[in-house]
Every structure is written in structure tokens, then in C-alpha cells.
Write a protein that holds these residues in place. Structure first.
Motif, PDB file in Angstrom:
ATOM      1  N   SER A 159      -7.278  -9.052  -5.172  1.00  0.00           N
ATOM      2  CA  SER A 159      -7.176  -7.994  -6.172  1.00  0.00           C
ATOM      3  C   SER A 159      -8.114  -6.873  -5.751  1.00  0.00           C
ATOM      4  O   SER A 159      -9.337  -7.050  -5.721  1.00  0.00           O
ATOM      5  N   VAL A 160      -7.551  -5.721  -5.399  1.00  0.00           N
ATOM      6  CA  VAL A 160      -8.384  -4.589  -4.975  1.00  0.00           C
ATOM      7  C   VAL A 160      -9.335  -4.183  -6.087  1.00  0.00           C
ATOM      8  O   VAL A 160     -10.513  -3.887  -5.855  1.00  0.00           O
ATOM      9  N   GLU A 161      -8.831  -4.179  -7.328  1.00  0.00           N
ATOM     10  CA  GLU A 161      -9.672  -3.777  -8.454  1.00  0.00           C
ATOM     11  C   GLU A 161     -10.892  -4.686  -8.584  1.00  0.00           C
ATOM     12  O   GLU A 161     -12.021  -4.212  -8.768  1.00  0.00           O
TER      13      GLU A 161
ATOM     14  N   VAL B 227      -9.495 -10.357   0.029  1.00  0.00           N
ATOM     15  CA  VAL B 227      -9.238  -9.488  -1.123  1.00  0.00           C
ATOM     16  C   VAL B 227      -7.836  -9.803  -1.652  1.00  0.00           C
ATOM     17  O   VAL B 227      -6.844  -9.553  -0.972  1.00  0.00           O
TER      18      VAL B 227
ATOM     19  N   THR C 274     -15.162  -3.260   1.944  1.00  0.00           N
ATOM     20  CA  THR C 274     -13.763  -3.464   2.293  1.00  0.00           C
ATOM     21  C   THR C 274     -13.260  -2.198   2.958  1.00  0.00           C
ATOM     22  O   THR C 274     -13.928  -1.155   2.933  1.00  0.00           O
TER      23      THR C 274
ATOM     24  N   GLY D  37       0.773  -1.230   0.000  1.00  0.00           N
ATOM     25  CA  GLY D  37       0.000   0.000   0.000  1.00  0.00           C
ATOM     26  C   GLY D  37       0.806   1.282   0.000  1.00  0.00           C
ATOM     27  O   GLY D  37       0.240   2.369   0.139  1.00  0.00           O
TER      28      GLY D  37
ATOM     29  N   GLY E 148      -9.670   0.229   3.611  1.00  0.00           N
ATOM     30  CA  GLY E 148      -8.285   0.487   3.220  1.00  0.00           C
ATOM     31  C   GLY E 148      -8.030   1.974   3.143  1.00  0.00           C
ATOM     32  O   GLY E 148      -8.760   2.782   3.709  1.00  0.00           O
TER      33      GLY E 148
ATOM     34  N   PRO F  11      -7.754  -7.979   2.940  1.00  0.00           N
ATOM     35  CA  PRO F  11      -6.628  -8.797   2.464  1.00  0.00           C
ATOM     36  C   PRO F  11      -6.321  -9.895   3.482  1.00  0.00           C
ATOM     37  O   PRO F  11      -6.625  -9.757   4.674  1.00  0.00           O
TER      38      PRO F  11
END
Length: 287
Positions: free
Chosen positions: A224-226, A222, A240, A100, A242, A193
Motif C-alpha cells: 500500500s503506497v499510502e 510496499v 521508497t 501506476g 516511484g 513493490p
């Protein structure tokens, strides 16, 4: 605005004389007058009051002098650490990173390369423990890590704090609020994640939920964040948590949590590094 303009302005402000400032800078006096005048025009403020007999700082000039000195000190620190790295490691900064932090790393490296274009960077992924071991062994020059940290034999400097945001479907009843109560997560399937991928984020969210009096229902991790943003935007009752970034995904919004959930970020540096090295890295990678 150029660094040269700031240096010329500071010299005139301290000497209160264009001729003496030019001598101090080892340049021609017209060049000093030209650069200071250009700085005033670019900023749109008058920094110096000039007469045929004297030069004096204006009120705006006095305020800018403080900031100009600070900016030049930061530039000098970056150059010092770049020189230190060049002398010891063939102009390579060996930097440990964490999940990140891509944008922070990119910005910090760009700041250093503004003054030392030949500087190369070698990035190393790893856990906090791995980075600490590498720093002690001399295998890394510095590391950027997230989360609370206790280390022995290393410098640890808090550089930033990330406030975590919840990503919700855009049609969620709380999506229009400026902040979202953390108890909203009790009614949604929370996707995070895997702990092995980002233990700091994972633990911070679960501790905050526990402090609010509930245990969230955890969904698929998670990876893949996308992909997770797309799935949340399709209307599933999932969320989610973040850093505040939706990556342009449609159908989702990111809102800060209430009460705030923050994750600190630290610069780690071996104690053998000099103070100029520490200060330059703080200037490059801090907010």
C-alpha cells in the motif's frame, strides 16, 4: 476556446476572405466573423488584419495557424479512431493497462470522450506478455505498458518517460536538495513493490543502484503506497522510489534521483490497426 472557433479561424486564414470561408464552412458569414472575433478576445491577440478590401494574417495569426491546424488534426484523429472503434467493437475501447498508469488512462479516456461521449472503455490488467498475446489474438485494441520492450508483430510507440523519484523523510539531510544522489539509498532501508507486482520499477531501481556501486538493503515490500508514505513520514530510516507523488502525506518529500532513473512508457497496438487509429491513440494517451 472551442474547436469550432479554430475551424473558422483556419478557414478564414486559408481563404483570406470571410465570405469564401463561410461558403466553405456552409455557414452564414456573420457567424464566422463572430466566432473569429470571440477567439481573438479570448486569446487576447489580434489574429487578422481587416480592411474593407482585404484580410491578412498578423504575425500572431501566422503562429497560431500552425498550432490550430495541428490541434484540429489531433481532434480529427481522435474522432476517426472513435468511429473505427464504434464500427468494429460497439464503441468499446479494450485497453490493457499497467501499474501506476491510472492518471494517464483517466486523462486519455477523457480526451477521447470529449469527441465521442458514447465511447465506453474496458480496462484489462496484465503483464506485458499477457497484453501482447491478447493484442495478437484480437482480445485487446491497445495496451499501455512501462519499461523497455521488444515485440514482434505489434506496433510499439514510446509515448512518455517517467523520471523516478525517491520519497524520503522530510527531516533527512538531503530532503532540501533539488535532486538526491542515488547513493543516499545505500544508507536507508529501501522499500519497493514486490517484483511480481511491478517488475519494471523494481528492476530499474536495482539496476541503477548496482550501476552506482552498491546493493540496497531491501525492507518490507510496499503493498500500500499510502501506508508506506505514512511509515516513512513517521521518521523511520526508510525510503521508497516511484513516480513523483506523495499523495498529500505529511513528513515526506519526493525528489528526483541523480543520475536520473527513467522508465519509458509505450503504446502497443496490433499491426492490423490503421494509421488513423494509431495516431489518435497517441494523441489521446501521449504527453
Amino acid at each position: 476556446m472551442e474547436v469550432r472557433q479554430l475551424r473558422y479561424f483556419v478557414a478564414v486564414a486559408e481563404e483570406l476572405h470571410f465570405g469564401r470561408a463561410a461558403e466553405r464552412l456552409a455557414v452564414a458569414q456573420p457567424a464566422v466573423s463572430q466566432q473569429v472575433g470571440r477567439l481573438e478576445r479570448e486569446l487576447g491577440v489580434r489574429l487578422l488584419a481587416r480592411t474593407s478590401r482585404r484580410v491578412a494574417l498578423t504575425g500572431d495569426g501566422e503562429r497560431l495557424l500552425v498550432e490550430a491546424r495541428s490541434a484540429l488534426a489531433a481532434v480529427d484523429r481522435v474522432r476517426a479512431v472513435a468511429g473505427e472503434l464504434a464500427a468494429g467493437h460497439a464503441a468499446t475501447l479494450r485497453l490493457g493497462t499497467s501499474p501506476g498508469l491510472g492518471e494517464r488512462v483517466r486523462r486519455g479516456v477523457a480526451r477521447m470522450r470529449d469527441h465521442t461521449p458514447e465511447l465506453s472503455v474496458s480496462l484489462a490488467d496484465g503483464s506485458v506478455q499477457e497484453h501482447c498475446s491478447a493484442l495478437r489474438a484480437g482480445a485487446l485494441d491497445a495496451a499501455l505498458v512501462r519499461g523497455p520492450i521488444r515485440v514482434h508483430g505489434l506496433h510499439a510507440v514510446e509515448l512518455w518517460r517517467d523520471r523516478l523519484h525517491v520519497v524520503l523523510p522530510a527531516d533527512h539531510p538531503d530532503a532540501d536538495h533539488d535532486v538526491v544522489p542515488i547513493r543516499v539509498l545505500a544508507d536507508l532501508v529501501l522499500r519497493l513493490p514486490e517484483r511480481s507486482a511491478d517488475p519494471v520499477l523494481h528492476d530499474a531501481v536495482l539496476v541503477a543502484c548496482r550501476n552506482a556501486g552498491f546493493a540496497p538493503r531491501l525492507g518490507r515490500p510496499v503493498r500500500s503506497v499510502e501506508d508506506a508514505l505514512v511509515e516513512i513520514g513517521l521518521g523511520e530510516r526508510t525510503a521508497t522510489v516511484g513516480i513523483a507523488c506523495t499523495g498529500g502525506a505529511t513528513g515526506v518529500v519526493a525528489r528526483p534521483l541523480d543520475p536520473p532513473v527513467e522508465v519509458p512508457g509505450h503504446l502497443l497496438l496490433a499491426r492490423t490497426g490503421g494509421p488513423e487509429c494509431l495516431q489518435a491513440l497517441v494523441a489521446a494517451f501521449g504527453d
